[in-house]
Motif scaffolding. Sequence first.
Motif, short mmCIF file in Angstrom:
data_model
loop_
_atom_site.label_atom_id
_atom_site.label_comp_id
_atom_site.label_asym_id
_atom_site.label_seq_id
_atom_site.Cartn_x
_atom_site.Cartn_y
_atom_site.Cartn_z
N ALA A 12 0.82 -1.22 0.00
CA ALA A 12 0.00 0.00 0.00
C ALA A 12 0.85 1.26 0.00
O ALA A 12 0.35 2.35 -0.25
N GLY A 13 2.16 1.12 0.32
CA GLY A 13 3.00 2.32 0.27
C GLY A 13 3.64 2.72 1.58
O GLY A 13 4.14 3.84 1.71
N VAL A 14 3.65 1.83 2.57
CA VAL A 14 4.32 2.13 3.84
C VAL A 14 5.82 1.86 3.68
O VAL A 14 6.22 0.89 3.04
N ASP A 15 6.66 2.71 4.30
CA ASP A 15 8.11 2.54 4.20
C ASP A 15 8.72 1.90 5.44
O ASP A 15 9.63 1.10 5.36
N THR A 34 9.38 -2.48 -4.71
CA THR A 34 8.60 -1.89 -3.61
C THR A 34 9.51 -1.69 -2.40
O THR A 34 9.48 -0.63 -1.75
N ILE A 35 10.31 -2.71 -2.11
CA ILE A 35 11.24 -2.60 -0.97
C ILE A 35 12.26 -1.49 -1.26
O ILE A 35 12.55 -0.66 -0.41
N ASP A 36 12.79 -1.48 -2.46
CA ASP A 36 13.81 -0.48 -2.81
C ASP A 36 13.25 0.94 -2.66
O ASP A 36 13.92 1.83 -2.14
N ASN A 37 12.03 1.12 -3.12
CA ASN A 37 11.44 2.46 -2.99
C ASN A 37 11.29 2.87 -1.53
O ASN A 37 11.56 4.01 -1.16
N ALA A 38 10.85 1.93 -0.72
CA ALA A 38 10.69 2.23 0.72
C ALA A 38 12.05 2.61 1.32
O ALA A 38 12.17 3.61 2.05
#
Length: 748
Positions: free
Chosen positions: A306-309, A334-338
């Motif tokens: 959902a976009g949590v870091d 997704t992990i990299d962006n977080a």
Amino acid sequence: MKSIKLIATALISVFIGSCSSQKETPEAIIENKVDSLLNLMTLEEKLGQMNQLSPYNLEELAKRIRKGEVGSILNVVNPEEINKIQEVALNESRLGIPILVARDVIHGYKTIFPIPLGQAATFNPEIAEQGARVAAIEASSDGIRWTFAPMIDVSRDPRWGRIAESCGEDPYLSAVIGAAMVKGYQGESLNAPTAIAACAKHFVAYGAAEGGRDYNSTFIPERVLRNVYLPPFKAAVDAGCATFMTSFNDNDGVPSTANSFVLKDVLRKEWKYDGMVVTDWASALEMINHGFCTDEKDAAEKSVNAGVDMEMVSETFIKHLKQSITDKKVAMETIDNAVRNILRLKYRLGLFDNPYVVTPQSVKYAEKHLQTARTAVEQSAILLKNANQTLPLTDKVKTLAVIGPMADAPYEQMGTWVFDGEKAHTQTPLMAIKQMYGNQVKVIFEKGLEYSRDKNTKGISRAVNAARQADAVVVFVGEESILSGEAHSLANLNLQGAQSLLIKELSATGKPVITVVMAGRQLAITKEVEASNAVLYSFHPGTMGGPAIADILFGKVNPSGKTPVTFPRISGQVPIYYAQHNTGRPANPTEMLIDDIPVEAGQTSIGCRSFYLDAGNSPLFPFGYGLSYTTFEYSSLTLSSEKLTTQDSLSVSFTLKNTGHYDGTEVVQLYIQDKTGSVTRPVKELKRFQRITLKAGESKQVSLSIPVSELAFWGYDMKFEVEPGDFRLWVGTNSSEGLTKDFSVSAL
Ligand code: NOJ
């Protein structure tokens, strides 16, 4: 270990060196550093950065930091310990990434300011900014570089204890005060040693908890979310707020920690936010309780997707996301962006360059900080009633009875969220009155009740005796700090314990009774207002409450606070707020109430309107209300034009005159009503306010301007636009009175 770290640092430098000739902006340099560091990280180290702990045992913490399992900690406040933790992170973990240290610094660190609701009552963004700056200077001196504030949940229900921590019921006021706090915490530049990252919380709609019961579900449709609950968060983004926190509640069935609509579509895509998003305390794990996730792994996956870091304390990410990558339930991207969002914040804070606390000289409780806190209380206290100019106290008052459980309660007056405030530094009203005015009046002190919930009435007769010997009585009532804040909801908004009886008995003495309320929320004090000659409301005022309130009582300071929330007559009127919709059957001011209804009245004989038979519809005090020792007159309202287009700006001018005998400050308020819309609109919306100080007798021409584009809202088609049509405008002293004019807006 050290050698790997050195190679890593060297690689980063080489990479930066090769890119720096093309992209020189500080942000571009940070992006390069983030990418190069990310390239060196294992999946385990990435998940470690996404893990925030509240450590109980520092040895255990050190072991986990060495293994790269921790990105951030909260609740360590000892600078030596923080420096040791950083040493371990920098020298003993493979990549030497510093730890981000967080703390709930909500309305002051050591010098405690009025609770945020009280700061909102100042209608003064400058004082809110200064308060947050003081908090940042004091907290950063202990090594804290991230606070979980401001809380900008629009709060329209005083049963909800966390209303104390909010900026009140109005989206615009919350946006202005919240943005000012962000600026104060973060200062000129995030990488200055006294800057601490702010956190806009709780994203989102948490303040709409059903029934005002904390953590409860909310049911806010997208349009209301966008028109009411989101604007303060957008203002926080615009003010550069470094982080966001997801909220505990589920809205329309979706827990915020897994709400990709708000976290991705709104926050990232529409608002282009590149800050960091943290969960609330275990809110990822709690999605199992919500009945939204089957187990920890499911909770971790739904959160990051959902976009949590970063996850606060519940460790589902670090435990399960490796498997989720293998199972292809979560993409590596997704992990990299977080992790990018987390590292970017650490670079922005300058943590890689200056990881250690170096503050030999204590800045806590600095004289300047205390004075700023005192000014904040002076501007925040709201004069609700002042019959026959009971206040300020004159020299005719030779003996003053100081009564009540809150008169000398140094811990309680600090309010909610004071992990670090110390009651030994708090100045209570009793102390201040004795110290500052003790040579002017004889003070007789009787508590009457031991504490705010005290139901034992045996001390009341002593209080009454004290009142009889005095020329005036000041009774300090309200709420102990435990009664508001997180998890401290109330179903009944009356004064607790026997406080109401205490006021009644004091009033029966015939002496002038001045009631001072110190509380974490607006209470239903109808009877107490009637029984008092004057009422001053000071939302928990913090360290400097005493001197500021004493100066107001004795007239050295003229009160100027305004209600940032609507005061109900009784609990059952809640939720009650000024920006309501009109309904098809709005109440008339003259509705017949329960005691006037004849026996065997015909079913429709009293009309069919929208109000409570036993409480009517009007509040005890409207939003924006607050008296002064002087009086202000508004006149000569003019508009730059009464026919505008969507591209225009509206200038509103009027004359404000101080018509009384004291110098004073008025908070002028401008409200607008969009008379007809593609969806129904609030009867009034605050659009501008300004504090204006005038000498006795002085007048001033006041001009406020507002671009017509600020009348836009999310309408039937879910487009954010100004709908041409007729509008009404008011300028005045509160949300229920003022000069008015109509204008129209046409499309270009
Ligand atoms: C839970 C609260 O909801 C949040 O506001 C706070 O910042 C965290 N706990 C951390 O203490």
